[in-house]
Design an enzyme around this catalytic site. Structure first.
Site, PDB file in Angstrom:
ATOM      1  N   LYS A 245      32.184  -0.730   6.033  1.00 31.06           N
ATOM      2  CA  LYS A 245      32.002  -2.138   6.420  1.00 31.06           C
ATOM      3  C   LYS A 245      30.693  -2.687   5.859  1.00 31.06           C
ATOM      4  CE  LYS A 245      30.170  -3.198  10.641  1.00 31.06           C
ATOM      5  NZ  LYS A 245      29.042  -4.135  10.547  1.00 31.06           N
ATOM      6  N   ASN A 246      29.624  -1.882   5.976  1.00 32.96           N
ATOM      7  CA  ASN A 246      28.314  -2.405   5.588  1.00 32.96           C
ATOM      8  C   ASN A 246      28.121  -2.483   4.076  1.00 32.96           C
ATOM      9  OD1 ASN A 246      27.752  -2.767   8.243  1.00 32.96           O
ATOM     10  ND2 ASN A 246      26.266  -1.089   8.432  1.00 32.96           N
TER      11      ASN A 246
ATOM     12  N   ARG B 275      26.203 -11.606  12.338  1.00 33.67           N
ATOM     13  CA  ARG B 275      24.905 -11.644  11.668  1.00 33.67           C
ATOM     14  C   ARG B 275      25.027 -11.525  10.139  1.00 33.67           C
ATOM     15  NH1 ARG B 275      19.392 -11.088  12.126  1.00 33.67           N
ATOM     16  NH2 ARG B 275      18.481  -9.752  10.544  1.00 33.67           N
TER      17      ARG B 275
ATOM     18  N   CYS C 208      26.052  -8.595  17.179  1.00 31.83           N
ATOM     19  CA  CYS C 208      25.706  -7.702  18.283  1.00 31.83           C
ATOM     20  C   CYS C 208      24.331  -8.055  18.845  1.00 31.83           C
ATOM     21  CB  CYS C 208      25.656  -6.257  17.792  1.00 31.83           C
ATOM     22  SG  CYS C 208      27.250  -5.481  17.594  1.00 31.83           S
TER      23      CYS C 208
ATOM     24  N   ARG D 207      16.433  -9.466  16.025  1.00 33.21           N
ATOM     25  CA  ARG D 207      17.037  -9.590  14.702  1.00 33.21           C
ATOM     26  C   ARG D 207      16.727 -10.930  14.012  1.00 33.21           C
ATOM     27  NH1 ARG D 207      22.902  -6.829  14.858  1.00 33.21           N
ATOM     28  NH2 ARG D 207      22.254  -6.007  12.884  1.00 33.21           N
ATOM     29  N   PRO D 208      15.453 -11.208  13.795  1.00 29.65           N
ATOM     30  CA  PRO D 208      15.114 -12.446  13.076  1.00 29.65           C
ATOM     31  C   PRO D 208      15.502 -12.364  11.600  1.00 29.65           C
ATOM     32  CG  PRO D 208      13.137 -11.137  13.500  1.00 29.65           C
ATOM     33  CD  PRO D 208      14.285 -10.395  14.117  1.00 29.65           C
ATOM     34  N   ILE D 209      15.350 -13.504  10.884  1.00 30.34           N
ATOM     35  CA  ILE D 209      15.691 -13.494   9.448  1.00 30.34           C
ATOM     36  C   ILE D 209      14.479 -13.893   8.605  1.00 30.34           C
ATOM     37  CG2 ILE D 209      18.176 -13.854   9.716  1.00 30.34           C
ATOM     38  CD1 ILE D 209      17.638 -16.848   9.045  1.00 30.34           C
ATOM     39  N   ASP D 210      13.279 -13.693   9.171  1.00 32.30           N
ATOM     40  CA  ASP D 210      12.070 -14.114   8.457  1.00 32.30           C
ATOM     41  C   ASP D 210      11.925 -13.439   7.085  1.00 32.30           C
ATOM     42  OD1 ASP D 210      11.781 -11.873  10.241  1.00 32.30           O
ATOM     43  OD2 ASP D 210       9.663 -11.810   9.721  1.00 32.30           O
ATOM     44  N   GLN D 211      12.363 -12.180   6.969  1.00 37.66           N
ATOM     45  CA  GLN D 211      12.196 -11.471   5.693  1.00 37.66           C
ATOM     46  C   GLN D 211      13.148 -12.025   4.623  1.00 37.66           C
ATOM     47  OE1 GLN D 211       9.604  -9.128   5.473  1.00 37.66           O
ATOM     48  NE2 GLN D 211       9.293 -10.016   7.501  1.00 37.66           N
TER      49      GLN D 211
ATOM     50  N   ASP E 192      22.773   3.132  13.725  1.00 36.41           N
ATOM     51  CA  ASP E 192      24.177   2.891  14.078  1.00 36.41           C
ATOM     52  C   ASP E 192      24.854   4.135  14.655  1.00 36.41           C
ATOM     53  OD1 ASP E 192      23.975   0.295  13.291  1.00 36.41           O
ATOM     54  OD2 ASP E 192      25.049   0.526  11.406  1.00 36.41           O
TER      55      ASP E 192
ATOM     56  N   VAL F  79      14.348   1.293  15.259  1.00 38.74           N
ATOM     57  CA  VAL F  79      14.813   0.195  14.396  1.00 38.74           C
ATOM     58  C   VAL F  79      15.059  -1.087  15.186  1.00 38.74           C
ATOM     59  CG1 VAL F  79      16.540  -0.520  12.704  1.00 38.74           C
ATOM     60  CG2 VAL F  79      15.799   1.871  12.782  1.00 38.74           C
TER      61      VAL F  79
ATOM     62  N   ARG G 173      35.510  -4.851  15.116  1.00 39.61           N
ATOM     63  CA  ARG G 173      34.643  -5.412  14.071  1.00 39.61           C
ATOM     64  C   ARG G 173      34.278  -4.347  13.048  1.00 39.61           C
ATOM     65  NH1 ARG G 173      29.502  -7.020  16.383  1.00 39.61           N
ATOM     66  NH2 ARG G 173      29.153  -7.083  14.149  1.00 39.61           N
TER      67      ARG G 173
HETATM   68  C1  UD1 Z   1      22.189  -3.646   8.803  1.00 39.43           C
HETATM   69  C2  UD1 Z   1      23.545  -3.122   9.189  1.00 39.43           C
HETATM   70  C3  UD1 Z   1      23.539  -2.666  10.638  1.00 39.43           C
HETATM   71  C4  UD1 Z   1      22.410  -1.640  10.862  1.00 39.43           C
HETATM   72  C5  UD1 Z   1      21.093  -2.186  10.346  1.00 39.43           C
HETATM   73  C6  UD1 Z   1      19.978  -1.143  10.385  1.00 39.43           C
HETATM   74  C7  UD1 Z   1      25.012  -4.454   7.809  1.00 39.43           C
HETATM   75  C8  UD1 Z   1      26.037  -5.517   7.729  1.00 39.43           C
HETATM   76  N1  UD1 Z   1      24.512  -4.190   9.015  1.00 39.43           N
HETATM   77  O1  UD1 Z   1      21.912  -4.764   9.635  1.00 39.43           O
HETATM   78  O2  UD1 Z   1      24.798  -2.039  10.913  1.00 39.43           O
HETATM   79  O3  UD1 Z   1      22.292  -1.374  12.241  1.00 39.43           O
HETATM   80  O4  UD1 Z   1      21.218  -2.616   8.977  1.00 39.43           O
HETATM   81  O5  UD1 Z   1      20.315  -0.024   9.659  1.00 39.43           O
HETATM   82  O6  UD1 Z   1      24.685  -3.817   6.817  1.00 39.43           O
HETATM   83  N2  UD1 Z   1      14.225  -7.634  10.795  1.00 39.43           N
HETATM   84  C9  UD1 Z   1      13.234  -8.590  10.898  1.00 39.43           C
HETATM   85  N3  UD1 Z   1      13.286  -9.673  10.068  1.00 39.43           N
HETATM   86  C10 UD1 Z   1      14.259  -9.839   9.142  1.00 39.43           C
HETATM   87  C11 UD1 Z   1      15.268  -8.852   9.019  1.00 39.43           C
HETATM   88  C12 UD1 Z   1      15.228  -7.761   9.861  1.00 39.43           C
HETATM   89  O7  UD1 Z   1      12.337  -8.473  11.727  1.00 39.43           O
HETATM   90  O8  UD1 Z   1      14.252 -10.847   8.406  1.00 39.43           O
HETATM   91  C13 UD1 Z   1      14.196  -6.450  11.675  1.00 39.43           C
HETATM   92  C14 UD1 Z   1      15.410  -6.415  12.622  1.00 39.43           C
HETATM   93  O9  UD1 Z   1      15.160  -7.181  13.785  1.00 39.43           O
HETATM   94  C15 UD1 Z   1      15.516  -4.925  12.907  1.00 39.43           C
HETATM   95  C16 UD1 Z   1      15.081  -4.280  11.585  1.00 39.43           C
HETATM   96  O10 UD1 Z   1      14.353  -5.282  10.885  1.00 39.43           O
HETATM   97  O11 UD1 Z   1      14.630  -4.567  13.929  1.00 39.43           O
HETATM   98  C17 UD1 Z   1      16.226  -3.790  10.711  1.00 39.43           C
HETATM   99  O12 UD1 Z   1      17.135  -4.846  10.491  1.00 39.43           O
HETATM  100  P1  UD1 Z   1      18.008  -4.959   9.156  1.00 39.43           P
HETATM  101  O13 UD1 Z   1      17.787  -3.729   8.324  1.00 39.43           O
HETATM  102  O14 UD1 Z   1      17.763  -6.272   8.521  1.00 39.43           O
HETATM  103  O15 UD1 Z   1      19.477  -4.922   9.745  1.00 39.43           O
HETATM  104  P2  UD1 Z   1      20.728  -5.776   9.274  1.00 39.43           P
HETATM  105  O16 UD1 Z   1      20.700  -5.961   7.792  1.00 39.43           O
HETATM  106  O17 UD1 Z   1      20.902  -6.936  10.163  1.00 39.43           O
END
Ligand code: UD1
Length: 422
Positions: free
Chosen positions: A22-23, A100, A124, A129-133, A310, A332, A403
């Site tokens: 899926k990922n 997400r 979930c 889970r912000p998107i700042d990065q 996961d 994480v 999902r």
């Molecule tokens: C992906 C996987 C999810 C897995 C996760 C961690 C997919 C579709 N989903 O989710 O199954 O659990 O990787 O291995 O591939 N973070 C920030 N700012 C950001 C982005 C992330 O602070 O802009 C933080 C998140 O809150 C979290 C950590 O970074 O604590 C890891 O998140 P991230 O690796 O981005 O996970 P996803 O890509 O959402």
């Protein structure tokens, strides 16, 4: 809404063919927006997350059609054909609120249209889970970012740039990598995520004519090209599905072949299960898992190649059955122990303090009615049910399990588990 009834399982026997990850599939589908040519993704799993992303991509003008799975009977899933000739901003952003991974269309839209509009994504509830990065990466490539009526709007012609990620975010690495493929000049992503799904996406992008190097290491380079072309691609098998089935076997015991599972993607889990007494045999066709977990576990989740967050929930179900104290540290996500509450309702002795969980395993686990609060929590409860006394009913009111696991009840019942979807 789905409800599963599971009775105490005999040892598992036989084999399960691992579905496509899926990922990997989600970012690869989003990457299909980078070209106006046809793209075919083989062995796409039938998951509601895939449907949600397809809904969103259709609302961006992308044409999507499934091939008949009967045409490829020996391959799980089916071929998904996509063509984003007429690309536009999403007309309907409801799918974004549901999942997400919808954020992954941001990079491709920006790269192709010079603009993108996204809402804060749902999915979930396992942390902030912000998107700042993601946003920081787009800015490093020259995008202007503005907040408008609850939407994040990005615009600009992208040029190569350097970005250092504060944490190796999987989604941010993928989004920036995709955006950079069509930027003018070379981009560099530092402290990039190293997950196998990142390498898979890079291989797909390169098959479309992109120039990505270094994927799988901490620094990724992307040399921008003027256009990408169509491709036919089969993404990697799902290491999380395979890992979940390995945990199920470690609870019920038995002898199972996970056909197609790639041991090189699953080292962290396989070492843990081996330390606990499970026998792992690497075969040409996949991985053979034999026997039960007997020793307590120490699990610290980390980004790849560390132990995957996961699989923290499924392996916690294993720890409930191994006599002694297991120690878990979740690094994480900050809110990923919701399954512990439900496992406790089954009789598990689990104490959670912030990011640490202590599990006193070996007490009797009893079947009861439990609720799946997120995708992997649901998988954990199903695994625990295999070793629980009597009947367990796992309620999944939001359909989280569908999902990420294609017909989990069918996969498990083929291994001998008395499981039914009610
Ligand atoms: C992906 C996987 C999810 C897995 C996760 C961690 C997919 C579709 N989903 O989710 O199954 O659990 O990787 O291995 O591939 N973070 C920030 N700012 C950001 C982005 C992330 O602070 O802009 C933080 C998140 O809150 C979290 C950590 O970074 O604590 C890891 O998140 P991230 O690796 O981005 O996970 P996803 O890509 O959402």
């Amino acid at each position: 809404m789905a409800t599963y009834s599971i009775r105490t399982s005999p040892p598992l026997r036989g084999e399960a063919t691992i579905h496509t990850a899926k990922n990997s599939v989600l970012p690869i589908l989003a990457a299909a927006l980078l070209t106006g040519d046809p793209v075919a993704i083989l062995a796409t799993p039938q998951l509601t997350d895939v449907d949600t992303l397809c809904d969103l991509m259709r609302s961006c003008g992308c044409q999507i059609a499934w091939d008949d799975p009967a045409e490829t009977p020996n391959v799980p899933g089916a071929t998904l054909n996509l063509c984003a000739r007429e690309l536009c901003l999403p007309m309907n952003d409801d799918p974004m609120r549901r999942m997400r991974a919808s954020i992954l269309i941001m990079g491709p839209l920006l790269a192709r249209l010079g603009m993108a509009r996204v809402t804060l994504p749902g999915g979930c509830a396992i942390g902030q889970r912000p998107i700042d990065q993601h946003i920081k990466g787009m800015q490093a490539l020259g995008a202007e970012v503005a907040l408008h009526q609850g939407h994040i709007e990005l615009s600009g012609r992208l040029r190569g740039g350097s970005v250092y990620l504060d944490m190796p975010s999987v989604g941010a690495t993928e989004n920036i990598m995709m955006a950079a493929t069509l930027a003018q000049g070379t981009s560099r992503i530092e402290n990039a995520a190293k997950e196998p799904e990142i390498t898979d996406l890079a291989m797909f992008l390169n098959q479309m004519g992109a120039r990505v190097s270094g994927a799988g290491s901490g620094t990724i380079f992307v040399q921008g090209v003027a256009r990408l072309h169509g491709a036919r691609y089969q993404p990697i098998p799902d290491r999380i599905e395979a890992g979940t089935l390995a945990c199920a076997t470690a609870i019920a015991g038995g002898n199972v072949l996970l056909r197609g599972a790639r041991s090189e993607h699953m080292r962290a889990l396989l070492f843990k299960l081996q330390e606990s007494g499970v026998i792992i045999i690497e075969q040409r066709e996949g991985l053979r898992i034999r026997g039960k977990a007997l020793q307590p576990l120490e699990v610290r989740t980390m980004s790849y190649p560390g132990f995957p967050t996961d699989l923290q929930a499924p392996i916690m179900a294993v720890a409930c059955f191994t006599p002694g104290t297991s120690v878990f540290l979740e690094t994480v996500f900050e809110n990923r122990y919701m399954h512990a509450t439900e496992l406790r309702r089954m009789g598990a002795r689990i104490r959670v303090e912030d990011r640490v969980a202590l599990i006193d395993g070996g007490s009797e686990i009893q079947g009861t009615r439990v609720i799946s609060s997120d995708l992997r929590a649901g998988a954990s409860l199903i695994c625990a049910a295999l070793g629980a006394k009597g009947e367990t009913v796992v309620e999944d009111p939001q359909g989280h399990i569908d999902r990420g696991y294609e017909r989990i009840e069918q996969t498990l019942s083929e291994l001998g588990v008395p499981i039914q979807r009610l």
